[in-house]
Motif scaffolding. Structure first.
Motif, PDB file in Angstrom:
ATOM      1  N   LYS A  31      11.046 -15.038 -11.842  1.00 23.12           N
ATOM      2  CA  LYS A  31      11.112 -13.635 -11.432  1.00 23.12           C
ATOM      3  C   LYS A  31      10.812 -13.574  -9.939  1.00 23.12           C
ATOM      4  CE  LYS A  31       8.725  -9.239 -11.971  1.00 23.12           C
ATOM      5  NZ  LYS A  31       7.600  -8.555 -12.600  1.00 23.12           N
ATOM      6  N   PHE A  32      11.700 -12.959  -9.212  1.00 20.65           N
ATOM      7  CA  PHE A  32      11.542 -12.772  -7.775  1.00 20.65           C
ATOM      8  C   PHE A  32      11.778 -11.301  -7.493  1.00 20.65           C
ATOM      9  CE2 PHE A  32      12.489 -17.148  -8.339  1.00 20.65           C
ATOM     10  CZ  PHE A  32      11.873 -17.829  -7.314  1.00 20.65           C
ATOM     11  N   GLU A  33      10.742 -10.589  -7.100  1.00 18.69           N
ATOM     12  CA  GLU A  33      10.844  -9.165  -6.791  1.00 18.69           C
ATOM     13  C   GLU A  33      10.429  -8.937  -5.340  1.00 18.69           C
ATOM     14  OE1 GLU A  33      11.956  -6.690  -8.736  1.00 18.69           O
ATOM     15  OE2 GLU A  33      12.338  -8.103 -10.371  1.00 18.69           O
ATOM     16  N   VAL A  34      11.237  -8.163  -4.636  1.00 18.27           N
ATOM     17  CA  VAL A  34      10.930  -7.801  -3.254  1.00 18.27           C
ATOM     18  C   VAL A  34      11.141  -6.303  -3.119  1.00 18.27           C
ATOM     19  CG1 VAL A  34      11.535  -8.105  -0.823  1.00 18.27           C
ATOM     20  CG2 VAL A  34      11.650 -10.060  -2.387  1.00 18.27           C
ATOM     21  N   GLU A  35      10.112  -5.609  -2.665  1.00 15.63           N
ATOM     22  CA  GLU A  35      10.193  -4.161  -2.465  1.00 15.63           C
ATOM     23  C   GLU A  35       9.882  -3.864  -1.010  1.00 15.63           C
ATOM     24  OE1 GLU A  35       7.578  -0.279  -3.656  1.00 15.63           O
ATOM     25  OE2 GLU A  35       7.817  -1.829  -5.174  1.00 15.63           O
ATOM     26  N   ARG A  36      10.856  -3.268  -0.325  1.00 14.75           N
ATOM     27  CA  ARG A  36      10.692  -2.922   1.097  1.00 14.75           C
ATOM     28  C   ARG A  36      10.393  -1.439   1.211  1.00 14.75           C
ATOM     29  NH1 ARG A  36      13.086  -7.118   4.322  1.00 14.75           N
ATOM     30  NH2 ARG A  36      11.672  -6.264   5.828  1.00 14.75           N
ATOM     31  N   LYS A  37       9.430  -1.104   2.048  1.00 13.01           N
ATOM     32  CA  LYS A  37       9.130   0.292   2.328  1.00 13.01           C
ATOM     33  C   LYS A  37       9.501   0.566   3.775  1.00 13.01           C
ATOM     34  CE  LYS A  37       5.564   0.817  -1.091  1.00 13.01           C
ATOM     35  NZ  LYS A  37       4.179   1.132  -1.385  1.00 13.01           N
ATOM     36  N   GLU A  38      10.496   1.400   3.953  1.00 15.57           N
ATOM     37  CA  GLU A  38      10.938   1.778   5.288  1.00 15.57           C
ATOM     38  C   GLU A  38       9.866   2.648   5.933  1.00 15.57           C
ATOM     39  OE1 GLU A  38      14.033   1.049   6.617  1.00 15.57           O
ATOM     40  OE2 GLU A  38      14.699  -0.046   4.856  1.00 15.57           O
ATOM     41  N   GLY A  39       9.803   2.607   7.229  1.00 20.43           N
ATOM     42  CA  GLY A  39       8.854   3.461   7.925  1.00 20.43           C
ATOM     43  C   GLY A  39       8.180   2.726   9.058  1.00 20.43           C
ATOM     44  N   GLU A  40       7.159   3.347   9.585  1.00 21.22           N
ATOM     45  CA  GLU A  40       6.455   2.819  10.737  1.00 21.22           C
ATOM     46  C   GLU A  40       5.767   1.491  10.429  1.00 21.22           C
ATOM     47  OE1 GLU A  40       2.721   4.293  13.320  1.00 21.22           O
ATOM     48  OE2 GLU A  40       4.320   5.772  13.012  1.00 21.22           O
ATOM     49  N   GLU A  41       5.160   1.375   9.245  1.00 21.38           N
ATOM     50  CA  GLU A  41       4.432   0.166   8.895  1.00 21.38           C
ATOM     51  C   GLU A  41       5.347  -0.968   8.463  1.00 21.38           C
ATOM     52  OE1 GLU A  41       1.322   0.908   6.135  1.00 21.38           O
ATOM     53  OE2 GLU A  41       0.590   2.633   7.248  1.00 21.38           O
ATOM     54  N   GLY A  42       6.470  -0.688   7.839  1.00 22.18           N
ATOM     55  CA  GLY A  42       7.390  -1.715   7.393  1.00 22.18           C
ATOM     56  C   GLY A  42       6.774  -2.650   6.370  1.00 22.18           C
ATOM     57  N   ASP A  43       6.081  -2.096   5.371  1.00 25.03           N
ATOM     58  CA  ASP A  43       5.441  -2.913   4.351  1.00 25.03           C
ATOM     59  C   ASP A  43       6.464  -3.513   3.394  1.00 25.03           C
ATOM     60  OD1 ASP A  43       2.908  -2.453   5.306  1.00 25.03           O
ATOM     61  OD2 ASP A  43       2.539  -0.752   3.980  1.00 25.03           O
ATOM     62  N   THR A  44       6.193  -4.737   2.969  1.00 19.63           N
ATOM     63  CA  THR A  44       7.034  -5.431   2.004  1.00 19.63           C
ATOM     64  C   THR A  44       6.125  -6.027   0.941  1.00 19.63           C
ATOM     65  OG1 THR A  44       8.647  -5.990   3.705  1.00 19.63           O
ATOM     66  CG2 THR A  44       8.726  -7.266   1.671  1.00 19.63           C
ATOM     67  N   ARG A  45       6.458  -5.788  -0.321  1.00 26.87           N
ATOM     68  CA  ARG A  45       5.716  -6.359  -1.438  1.00 26.87           C
ATOM     69  C   ARG A  45       6.566  -7.456  -2.056  1.00 26.87           C
ATOM     70  NH1 ARG A  45       6.183  -5.982  -6.589  1.00 26.87           N
ATOM     71  NH2 ARG A  45       7.639  -4.254  -6.471  1.00 26.87           N
ATOM     72  N   VAL A  46       5.976  -8.629  -2.275  1.00 32.60           N
ATOM     73  CA  VAL A  46       6.686  -9.777  -2.826  1.00 32.60           C
ATOM     74  C   VAL A  46       5.969 -10.239  -4.087  1.00 32.60           C
ATOM     75  CG1 VAL A  46       7.389 -12.163  -2.411  1.00 32.60           C
ATOM     76  CG2 VAL A  46       7.448 -10.519  -0.531  1.00 32.60           C
TER      77      VAL A  46
END
Length: 116
Positions: A31-46
């Protein structure tokens, strides 16, 4: 801010508390999950679950670094299989798509060219 009071850290930590210990043993499908949050912080959850291999942790961290992702918080288990939950921030302005990051991590883990 102290690590344990940071809501992102508690969210990452709670994932492993909620897992049944036998769930990791029964997990056969990577299982490979990547969630990108657009915005100023540019957070990515892996999130990665796959078979453990020698050197996988080092190569995963290197791949994330190469992709311009700086690991802020990470929980790793290599007990039976390989499990990684990471919260990353962007080191560069150009954001790769979540699918592109997922594909690179998938190849890095030795699963060839296509995601499952």
């Amino acid at each position: 801010m102290r690590r344990w009071t940071d809501p992102r850290w508690r969210r990452l930590h709670s994932v492993f508390r909620e897992l049944n210990p036998n769930e990791m043993l029964a997990r056969n499908t990577p299982k490979f999950e990547v969630e990108r949050k657009e915005g100023e912080e540019g957070d990515t959850r892996v999130e990665i679950y796959c078979a453990a291999m020698p050197g996988l942790l080092v190569s995963t961290v290197s791949t994330l670094d190469t992709l311009g992702l700086d690991i802020q918080q990470c929980i790793v288990s290599c007990f039976n299989d390989y499990a990684m939950h990471a919260s990353c921030s962007e080191m560069q302005r150009e954001m790769m798509s979540a699918d592109a990051v997922k594909q690179e991590l998938f190849k890095n883990a030795g699963y060839g060219g296509g995601c499952l």
